[in-house]
Design a protein around this motif. Structure first.
Motif, PDB file in Angstrom:
ATOM      1  N   LYS A 308      63.741 -35.865  18.591  1.00 53.39           N
ATOM      2  CA  LYS A 308      63.517 -35.498  17.198  1.00 53.39           C
ATOM      3  C   LYS A 308      62.441 -36.415  16.614  1.00 53.39           C
ATOM      4  O   LYS A 308      62.700 -37.562  16.245  1.00 53.39           O
ATOM      5  N   ALA A 309      61.230 -35.904  16.539  1.00 53.16           N
ATOM      6  CA  ALA A 309      60.110 -36.704  16.048  1.00 53.16           C
ATOM      7  C   ALA A 309      60.163 -36.846  14.532  1.00 53.16           C
ATOM      8  O   ALA A 309      60.528 -35.903  13.816  1.00 53.16           O
ATOM      9  N   THR A 310      59.786 -38.027  14.031  1.00 56.39           N
ATOM     10  CA  THR A 310      59.792 -38.289  12.588  1.00 56.39           C
ATOM     11  C   THR A 310      58.459 -38.882  12.129  1.00 56.39           C
ATOM     12  O   THR A 310      58.357 -39.388  11.017  1.00 56.39           O
ATOM     13  N   ASP A 311      57.440 -38.811  12.983  1.00 56.73           N
ATOM     14  CA  ASP A 311      56.136 -39.357  12.618  1.00 56.73           C
ATOM     15  C   ASP A 311      55.460 -38.470  11.572  1.00 56.73           C
ATOM     16  O   ASP A 311      55.938 -37.370  11.252  1.00 56.73           O
ATOM     17  N   ALA A 312      54.333 -38.929  11.042  1.00 60.00           N
ATOM     18  CA  ALA A 312      53.637 -38.213   9.970  1.00 60.00           C
ATOM     19  C   ALA A 312      53.209 -36.815  10.399  1.00 60.00           C
ATOM     20  O   ALA A 312      53.303 -35.854   9.619  1.00 60.00           O
ATOM     21  N   ASN A 313      52.736 -36.692  11.636  1.00 61.67           N
ATOM     22  CA  ASN A 313      52.323 -35.372  12.126  1.00 61.67           C
ATOM     23  C   ASN A 313      53.515 -34.425  12.207  1.00 61.67           C
ATOM     24  O   ASN A 313      53.404 -33.239  11.860  1.00 61.67           O
ATOM     25  N   ALA A 314      54.638 -34.930  12.678  1.00 65.44           N
ATOM     26  CA  ALA A 314      55.836 -34.099  12.795  1.00 65.44           C
ATOM     27  C   ALA A 314      56.280 -33.586  11.428  1.00 65.44           C
ATOM     28  O   ALA A 314      56.660 -32.415  11.282  1.00 65.44           O
ATOM     29  N   ILE A 315      56.205 -34.439  10.424  1.00 61.17           N
ATOM     30  CA  ILE A 315      56.583 -34.041   9.072  1.00 61.17           C
ATOM     31  C   ILE A 315      55.614 -32.983   8.534  1.00 61.17           C
ATOM     32  O   ILE A 315      56.025 -31.985   7.941  1.00 61.17           O
ATOM     33  N   ALA A 316      54.321 -33.191   8.761  1.00 65.81           N
ATOM     34  CA  ALA A 316      53.312 -32.242   8.299  1.00 65.81           C
ATOM     35  C   ALA A 316      53.466 -30.889   8.990  1.00 65.81           C
ATOM     36  O   ALA A 316      53.318 -29.832   8.366  1.00 65.81           O
ATOM     37  N   LEU A 317      53.771 -30.909  10.285  1.00 64.88           N
ATOM     38  CA  LEU A 317      53.955 -29.667  11.037  1.00 64.88           C
ATOM     39  C   LEU A 317      55.189 -28.911  10.551  1.00 64.88           C
ATOM     40  O   LEU A 317      55.177 -27.679  10.467  1.00 64.88           O
ATOM     41  N   THR A 318      56.245 -29.645  10.236  1.00 64.50           N
ATOM     42  CA  THR A 318      57.455 -29.014   9.706  1.00 64.50           C
ATOM     43  C   THR A 318      57.163 -28.323   8.378  1.00 64.50           C
ATOM     44  O   THR A 318      57.602 -27.191   8.128  1.00 64.50           O
ATOM     45  N   THR A 319      56.393 -28.988   7.538  1.00 64.58           N
ATOM     46  CA  THR A 319      56.000 -28.410   6.250  1.00 64.58           C
ATOM     47  C   THR A 319      55.148 -27.164   6.449  1.00 64.58           C
ATOM     48  O   THR A 319      55.318 -26.157   5.755  1.00 64.58           O
ATOM     49  N   LEU A 320      54.218 -27.235   7.406  1.00 64.75           N
ATOM     50  CA  LEU A 320      53.335 -26.103   7.701  1.00 64.75           C
ATOM     51  C   LEU A 320      54.123 -24.869   8.113  1.00 64.75           C
ATOM     52  O   LEU A 320      53.792 -23.741   7.711  1.00 64.75           O
ATOM     53  N   MET A 321      55.191 -25.072   8.875  1.00 60.56           N
ATOM     54  CA  MET A 321      55.969 -23.951   9.400  1.00 60.56           C
ATOM     55  C   MET A 321      57.055 -23.476   8.441  1.00 60.56           C
ATOM     56  O   MET A 321      57.723 -22.473   8.708  1.00 60.56           O
ATOM     57  N   ASP A 322      57.206 -24.165   7.335  1.00 57.41           N
ATOM     58  CA  ASP A 322      58.245 -23.803   6.368  1.00 57.41           C
ATOM     59  C   ASP A 322      57.980 -22.402   5.808  1.00 57.41           C
ATOM     60  O   ASP A 322      56.879 -22.091   5.352  1.00 57.41           O
ATOM     61  N   GLY A 323      58.985 -21.558   5.840  1.00 57.39           N
ATOM     62  CA  GLY A 323      58.859 -20.205   5.316  1.00 57.39           C
ATOM     63  C   GLY A 323      58.320 -19.193   6.301  1.00 57.39           C
ATOM     64  O   GLY A 323      58.176 -18.014   5.955  1.00 57.39           O
ATOM     65  N   VAL A 324      58.031 -19.625   7.500  1.00 51.78           N
ATOM     66  CA  VAL A 324      57.509 -18.726   8.533  1.00 51.78           C
ATOM     67  C   VAL A 324      58.662 -18.291   9.431  1.00 51.78           C
ATOM     68  O   VAL A 324      59.412 -19.126   9.943  1.00 51.78           O
ATOM     69  N   ASP A 325      58.815 -16.995   9.625  1.00 50.28           N
ATOM     70  CA  ASP A 325      59.869 -16.474  10.489  1.00 50.28           C
ATOM     71  C   ASP A 325      59.433 -16.568  11.956  1.00 50.28           C
ATOM     72  O   ASP A 325      58.244 -16.539  12.266  1.00 50.28           O
ATOM     73  N   PHE A 326      60.430 -16.643  12.847  1.00 47.94           N
ATOM     74  CA  PHE A 326      60.153 -16.716  14.279  1.00 47.94           C
ATOM     75  C   PHE A 326      60.802 -15.529  14.985  1.00 47.94           C
ATOM     76  O   PHE A 326      61.910 -15.125  14.645  1.00 47.94           O
ATOM     77  N   PHE A 327      60.098 -14.995  15.961  1.00 53.53           N
ATOM     78  CA  PHE A 327      60.680 -13.936  16.781  1.00 53.53           C
ATOM     79  C   PHE A 327      60.432 -14.243  18.251  1.00 53.53           C
ATOM     80  O   PHE A 327      59.543 -15.029  18.595  1.00 53.53           O
ATOM     81  N   GLN A 328      61.245 -13.637  19.109  1.00 47.19           N
ATOM     82  CA  GLN A 328      61.157 -13.860  20.552  1.00 47.19           C
ATOM     83  C   GLN A 328      60.593 -12.615  21.224  1.00 47.19           C
ATOM     84  O   GLN A 328      61.244 -11.573  21.251  1.00 47.19           O
ATOM     85  N   PRO A 329      59.366 -12.678  21.742  1.00 47.67           N
ATOM     86  CA  PRO A 329      58.814 -11.516  22.446  1.00 47.67           C
ATOM     87  C   PRO A 329      59.613 -11.195  23.699  1.00 47.67           C
ATOM     88  O   PRO A 329      60.295 -12.071  24.270  1.00 47.67           O
ATOM     89  N   ASP A 330      59.546  -9.966  24.131  1.00 47.20           N
ATOM     90  CA  ASP A 330      60.153  -9.560  25.394  1.00 47.20           C
ATOM     91  C   ASP A 330      59.148  -9.862  26.494  1.00 47.20           C
ATOM     92  O   ASP A 330      58.320  -9.030  26.858  1.00 47.20           O
TER      93      ASP A 330
END
Length: 351
Positions: A308-330
């Motif tokens: 579980k990364a807690t560095d500045a990049n990890a926090i920024a990436l988490t913010t970037l992905m906030d509100g984005v849905d994920f799906f699993q391709p077949d």
């Protein structure tokens, strides 16, 4: 670094090296303190500051094993390995879906489950142990933040005439991220036919084919393009030296932006000339220390669920992905039908 540009020095070294045994049984080859990696780009830094740069240097320092690195497009590195199947030159193959599945189906990968792979999600590794993700990643788009006050919102936005000759996406079937465009539009727009109809219309704005996704972000940063496809890890890392680069995710018919995982997946090459060294490198890449540096150095996401990364990049990436849905391709369907999907795309777009 481009997904299609191979290192000249490495290429010359490989051509000049003595031919290796097809079965990898040569004593000289098996005892050599080297390991050769064929990889899609994105993890090696332009200035020697990428995740690969750090991991390979640490690996050599610890083991004395030198890493020979050969870079190409996601599909290109697999095709190179196919051509060399009777006399393998690579020990480790790293590429994106669906090309890692293609490599597996073509018998290019042997079963090896690296130390630490038990901490990788089942969706991010092969059921039979032939490959496992080493860095998690997601499909996305980039835009020029200087020229555009806000990122586009939907796929339909990209059809606007203001994007004519200012938009480009890499080629499906050749580039992993280009193939991802086809997968994402099929998901977002309701199926293959709808996706192809859309991409046919989009062709009016498209600059043209590109075998390399990595070449597109610099063009966006300079304003030569306004929008291009990419992936989060590579583009986030590039944004450190490309101030005009912004990452965004198109919204589908439901109005919600979505994406799917495009991990860098690694496997041990069948009859690898330095199989033991390849195993050691795979173990090293999945070790806790290397995985903890995926975000801080590489701008990506750890493949291990217990890191579980807690560095500045990890926090920024988490913010970037906030509100984005994920799906699993077949992926089984895509692996089975990729050739026909690409041919249909060529026909629809005139590519």
């Amino acid at each position: 670094m481009s997904r299609t540009r191979l290192s000249l020095a490495i290429a010359v070294a490989l051509l000049a090296a003595p031919a290796l045994s097809a079965c990898g049984s040569s004593s000289a080859a098996s005892d050599a303190k080297e390991v050769t990696v064929y990889s899609a780009d994105g993890l090696k830094g332009e200035n020697g500051d990428g995740w690969y740069d750090k991991v390979f240097a640490d690996f050599t320092k610890k083991t004395g094993i030198k890493v020979k690195y050969v870079e190409g497009g996601s599909g290109e590195v697999v095709q190179r390995a196919v051509r060399e199947k009777s006399n393998p030159q690579a020990d480790v193959l790293v590429t994106l879906p669906p090309f890692i599945q293609e490599a597996d189906a073509k018998g290019l990968l042997q079963k090896y489950e690296p130390e630490g792979s038990t901490a990788v999600s089942g969706a991010d590794k092969a059921p039979d142990g032939t490959w496992t993700s080493v860095v998690n990643n997601y499909f996305g788009f980039v835009y020029n933040k200087k020229e555009l006050k806000t990122a586009p919102k939907t796929w339909d936005d990209l059809l606007d005439a203001s994007y004519k000759n200012k938009l480009q996406y890499s080629t499906p079937g050749v580039a992993g991220d280009g193939t991802a465009v086809l997968i994402q539009t099929m998901h977002d727009l309701g199926g293959k036919d709808q996706a192809l109809a859309y991409l046919k219309r989009l062709q009016a704005n498209n600059v043209g084919p590109s075998a390399s996704t990595g070449k597109l972000a610099p063009k966006v940063d300079k304003g030569e393009l306004l929008v291009a496809n990419g992936d989060v890890q590579m583009n986030y890392a590039q944004s450190k030296t490309m101030p005009n680069l912004g990452i965004w995710f198109p919204a589908g018919k439901d109005g919600k932006p979505s994406t799917f995982a495009l991990p860098y997946a690694a496997g041990l090459v069948t009859k690898a000339p330095h199989s033991a060294n390849g195993k050691k490198l795979l173990d090293f890449m999945l070790a806790r220390r290397a995985q903890a540096e995926v975000s801080s150095i590489g701008g990506g996401f750890s493949a291990r669920e217990d890191v579980k990364a807690t560095d500045a990049n990890a926090i920024a990436l988490t913010t970037l992905m906030d509100g984005v849905d994920f799906f699993q391709p077949d992926w089984n369907d895509i692996d089975k039908n990729l050739t026909s999907y690409v041919e249909d795309w060529k026909s629809a777009t005139g590519s």
